[in-house]
Design an enzyme around this catalytic site. Sequence first.
Site, PDB file in Angstrom:
ATOM      1  N   PHE A 134       0.854  -1.188   0.000  1.00 38.87           N
ATOM      2  CA  PHE A 134       0.000   0.000   0.000  1.00 38.87           C
ATOM      3  C   PHE A 134       0.890   1.238   0.000  1.00 38.87           C
ATOM      4  CE2 PHE A 134      -2.279   3.617   1.545  1.00 38.87           C
ATOM      5  CZ  PHE A 134      -3.460   3.550   0.817  1.00 38.87           C
ATOM      6  N   ASP A 219       9.216   2.902   2.100  1.00 39.35           N
ATOM      7  CA  ASP A 219       8.048   3.718   2.424  1.00 39.35           C
ATOM      8  C   ASP A 219       7.778   3.561   3.924  1.00 39.35           C
ATOM      9  OD1 ASP A 219       5.554   4.751   2.924  1.00 39.35           O
ATOM     10  OD2 ASP A 219       4.626   3.948   1.106  1.00 39.35           O
ATOM     11  N   LYS A 248       2.338  11.280   7.298  1.00 40.57           N
ATOM     12  CA  LYS A 248       1.486  10.995   8.449  1.00 40.57           C
ATOM     13  C   LYS A 248       1.953  11.695   9.720  1.00 40.57           C
ATOM     14  CE  LYS A 248      -1.033   7.171   6.608  1.00 40.57           C
ATOM     15  NZ  LYS A 248      -0.734   5.975   5.863  1.00 40.57           N
TER      16      LYS A 248
HETATM   17  C1  LIG Z   1      -0.955   6.082   4.331  1.00 40.27           C
HETATM   18  C2  LIG Z   1       0.144   5.548   3.510  1.00 40.27           C
HETATM   19  C3  LIG Z   1       0.492   6.142   2.267  1.00 40.27           C
HETATM   20  C4  LIG Z   1      -0.304   7.252   1.640  1.00 40.27           C
HETATM   21  O1  LIG Z   1      -0.372   8.404   2.388  1.00 40.27           O
HETATM   22  P1  LIG Z   1      -1.511   9.518   2.056  1.00 40.27           P
HETATM   23  O2  LIG Z   1      -1.126  10.667   2.924  1.00 40.27           O
HETATM   24  O3  LIG Z   1      -2.822   8.901   2.413  1.00 40.27           O
HETATM   25  O4  LIG Z   1      -1.402   9.805   0.602  1.00 40.27           O
HETATM   26  C5  LIG Z   1       1.600   5.648   1.607  1.00 40.27           C
HETATM   27  N1  LIG Z   1       2.297   4.619   2.101  1.00 40.27           N
HETATM   28  C6  LIG Z   1       1.990   4.015   3.260  1.00 40.27           C
HETATM   29  C7  LIG Z   1       2.832   2.895   3.750  1.00 40.27           C
HETATM   30  C8  LIG Z   1       0.895   4.438   3.997  1.00 40.27           C
HETATM   31  O5  LIG Z   1       0.565   3.816   5.134  1.00 40.27           O
END
Ligand SMILES: *Cc1c(COP(=O)(O)O)cnc(C)c1O
Length: 395
Positions: A134, A219, A248
């Site tokens: 994701f 990520d 985040k």
């Molecule tokens: C939440 C998330 C994203 C995307 O972040 P947004 O601010 O919602 O675009 C990307 N990678 C990971 C691992 C995430 O948990």
Amino acid sequence: MKLKKKLGADNYKPLDVILSRGQGVWVYDIDQKRYMDCLSAYSAVNQGHCHPAILKAMQEQAQKLTLTSRAFRNDQLALFYQDICELTGSHKVLPMNSGAEAVETAVKAVRKWGYEVKGIPENRAEIIVCADNFHGRTITIVGFSTDPVSRSGFGPFTPGFKIVPFGDAKALEKAITPNTVAFLAEPIQGEAGVIIPPDGYLKEVREICSSANIMLILDEIQTGLGRTGKLLAEEHENIEADLTLVGKALSGGFYPVSAVLSNNEVLGVLKPGEHGSTFGGNPLACAVARAALKVIKDENLVKNAAEMGKYFLDGLKKAENNQIKEIRGKGLLMAVEFKPGAGGARKYCRNLQDQGILCKETHDNIIRFAPPLVITREEVDWALDRIIPVISKSE
Ligand SMILES: *Cc1c(COP(=O)(O)O)cnc(C)c1O
């Protein structure tokens, strides 16, 4: 709820709780019922809801200057760079807003690096990603998702991505070609259900990427900034990615702030005009992010996540229910996985809501527990007293 249903797009299915206030690990609904937030906005509020130090920084900066665009300089940007580089040991930063934008930025940077530094023929760059990843919701990103719900109906997609199983270093090695520029992965797959790879996986991945001269992009938008009991999850295996993505919790939930961190010159390939964002690096975002990082440091949230995570997980493991397949976690990123057909995790989430615990199922059979990192031992005990009876009951 009626108004929302009438006017809003239907792209979320929230639990039926309407929140209006939050403080620390607690949120309150419009009837003043108190809940412990065990989702933390997908780990965006690691510092706890409405942290007073971040609030103060936001209010002060909002009264002075909020947005200049990057056409002009602002007096907060370099200070933000300094703070985040010092904390993470990075050398270069590119600030964006949402997590998905940080992912897109990394994809652009490594492609350009591939053409300009590695000498890959034009338009042939390949990026390897993992099954069940994701990384966000843009067309490019959902194009390399393996989740049919995220993907179907949104094509045609951006080419140049290859998918290998997560946790399988040999599969990565086999997928590399002379045109490969990067491998993109989450250190622990969050949305897939807190999937922790085998020990040594990231170390092996690091070696494979280095010897093939490809960029390792981690990520850490969900796993980073303390969540797993280390500042970055890569530290569990003592490695360093070439590009690290954070978002985040970078703002403690006040404002969308994300960043691409780089420990080498890959970000240096982006020249003026080649990439940007109107809001990326704005003074309000920078001031908020600086305060959010300071809270992580000053309040020892990384250490607290490690200690409380272990205590919470040990407690969860006392649940007795033959419908539970596995209880796992790292730091304060934990999951209870039920056997397929065990009645669905959402039912458990509803029962937990009645007990004053808010969490969200991921897929049909997994509940993630990820409270703010400011949680105390007493609060963990409070949560376990309520969670254990609920998840110990076969539905
Ligand atoms: C939440 C998330 C994203 C995307 O972040 P947004 O601010 O919602 O675009 C990307 N990678 C990971 C691992 C995430 O948990």
